[in-house]
Design an enzyme around this catalytic site. Structure first.
Site, mmCIF file in Angstrom:
data_model
loop_
_atom_site.group_PDB
_atom_site.id
_atom_site.type_symbol
_atom_site.label_atom_id
_atom_site.label_comp_id
_atom_site.label_asym_id
_atom_site.label_seq_id
_atom_site.Cartn_x
_atom_site.Cartn_y
_atom_site.Cartn_z
ATOM 1 N N ARG A 1 52.643 -26.072 15.027
ATOM 2 C CA ARG A 1 53.553 -24.889 14.867
ATOM 3 C C ARG A 1 53.874 -24.459 16.110
ATOM 4 O O ARG A 1 53.011 -24.867 17.303
ATOM 5 C CB ARG A 1 52.576 -23.616 14.354
ATOM 6 N N ARG B 1 46.496 -18.623 7.742
ATOM 7 C CA ARG B 1 46.648 -19.260 6.328
ATOM 8 C C ARG B 1 46.939 -20.742 6.663
ATOM 9 O O ARG B 1 46.420 -21.597 6.070
ATOM 10 C CB ARG B 1 47.725 -18.598 5.595
ATOM 11 N N THR B 2 48.042 -20.926 7.587
ATOM 12 C CA THR B 2 48.601 -22.386 7.454
ATOM 13 C C THR B 2 47.690 -23.097 8.210
ATOM 14 O O THR B 2 47.294 -24.152 7.714
ATOM 15 C CB THR B 2 49.971 -22.269 8.309
ATOM 16 N N LYS C 1 48.426 -25.469 32.058
ATOM 17 C CA LYS C 1 48.655 -25.903 33.490
ATOM 18 C C LYS C 1 50.016 -26.578 33.580
ATOM 19 O O LYS C 1 50.301 -27.233 34.712
ATOM 20 C CB LYS C 1 47.582 -27.100 33.607
ATOM 21 N N HIS D 1 59.945 -23.424 7.515
ATOM 22 C CA HIS D 1 58.139 -23.364 7.434
ATOM 23 C C HIS D 1 58.082 -23.946 5.889
ATOM 24 O O HIS D 1 57.999 -23.431 5.080
ATOM 25 C CB HIS D 1 57.612 -21.960 7.307
HETATM 26 N N1 CP Z 1 52.184 -17.599 6.025
HETATM 27 C C1 CP Z 1 51.872 -17.956 7.305
HETATM 28 O O1 CP Z 1 52.477 -18.761 7.864
HETATM 29 O O2 CP Z 1 50.783 -17.270 7.597
HETATM 30 P P1 CP Z 1 49.904 -17.730 9.052
HETATM 31 O O3 CP Z 1 50.843 -17.427 10.175
HETATM 32 O O4 CP Z 1 48.724 -16.937 9.156
HETATM 33 O O5 CP Z 1 49.748 -19.366 8.874
#
Ligand code: CP
Length: 305
Positions: free
Chosen positions: A109, A59-60, A87, A137
């Site tokens: 991320r 999603r993100t 590496k 998040h």
């Molecule tokens: N909600 C969320 O962060 O989903 P993903 O891990 O799929 O990005």
């Protein structure tokens, strides 16, 4: 307000209620673009957004990429397994090399809490935290706020129950701060081993029995059990978790009749939530995903346009 105080989005802890409101209002105008036949507008033409994902994401990552493309930015992305991190290159060297290619923003991320904050200290490029370890998040919390206000109209006095693995959930940490900052009451609930001691300091009430947390709730959010971040022994089994804290139709009988059910995804169906709850009339889970694109368009446009 016509700009954010920082050129980065690192966490809800860095955003004032006015800034959150500004992002949500901008996202409202972005949401309308997503319903047009041609879903592309020009404000970020000539800008470049790099997506650096050191953990899996559906999603993100996709919604940040789509958000950038809807605003006419160029996007490129890399994951840890396909990068020179494999590496032995360290995070700062990786980031400095990405910056040397002159992107306008890096969406990152990372499994370590604080990794995007480190980049923001070393680089001139805008850094957007797409989830750092167990810390925050922020874009998820902003899309959760957007979805709740879309369904409920306002946050004042709203009762929000967050159920599950609070200890390992960056979504829970950002959501507690976001919802309390905007005037909602947040109650968290889960196994005692997954409820850390600092939750009341963040502004949440803590309940150990699911029925107590659900009583009168307007918004119920279930969280995924994050086995990948848990030490062994925190939960006896998925089955026992589901029997005690899993959301099913019977357990939801105590919530407000017009309550909504949320989940940041990915869902473990049958563990934290029964399929008939995830797909039922109270569920706004797919609205969260659609709104994620609009909120991330707002973030990118406010930082870069
Ligand atoms: N909600 C969320 O962060 O989903 P993903 O891990 O799929 O990005």
């Amino acid at each position: 307000m016509n700009s954010l105080n920082s050129s980065h989005i690192l966490g809800i802890s860095h955003l004032s209620p006015d800034e959150i409101e500004f992002i949500l209002r901008t996202a409202e105008s972005m949401r309308e673009i997503l319903d047009r036949p041609i879903k592309k507008v020009p404000p970020l033409r000539g800008k470049t957004v790099v997506h650096v994902f050191f953990e899996p994401s559906t999603r993100t990552r996709l919604s940040f990429e789509l958000a950038a493309k809807r605003l006419s930015a160029d996007t490129v992305g890399i994951s840890a397994s396909a990068s020179s991190v494999e590496k032995g290159e360290n995070l700062i060297d990786t980031a400095r090399n990405i910056q040397a290619m002159r992107p306008d923003a890096i969406v990152m991320r990372h499994p370590f809490s604080g990794a995007p904050h480190l980049l923001a200290r070393y680089l001139d490029t805008s850094i957007i935290n797409a989830g750092d370890g167990m810390n925050e998040h922020p874009s998820q919390a902003l899309l959760d706020l957007f979805t709740v206000r879309e369904a409920k109209g306002s946050f004042k006095g709203l009762k929000v129950a967050i159920i599950g693995d609070i200890a390992h959930s960056r979504v829970a940490h950002s959501d507690i701060m976001a919802f309390t900052r905007m005037g909602a009451e947040v109650t968290v609930c889960g196994p005692a081993t997954l409820l850390p001691p600092y939750l009341e300091d963040l502004g949440a009430r803590v309940k150990f029995r699911l029925d107590d947390a659900l009583d009168g709730a307007d918004v119920v959010m279930a969280l995924r059990i994050q086995k990948e971040r848990q030490a062994r022994g925190l939960l006896p089994s998925n089955r026992e978790y589901s029997m005690t804290f899993g959301l099913n139709m019977e357990r939801l009988s105590g919530i407000a009749p017009d309550a909504i059910i949320m989940h940041p995804g990915p869902i473990n169906r049958g563990v934290e939530m029964a399929p008939e709850v995830a797909d039922g009339p109270w569920s706004v889970i797919l609205d969260q995903v659609t709104n994620g694109v609009a909120v991330r368009m707002a973030i990118l446009s406010l930082l870069l346009a």
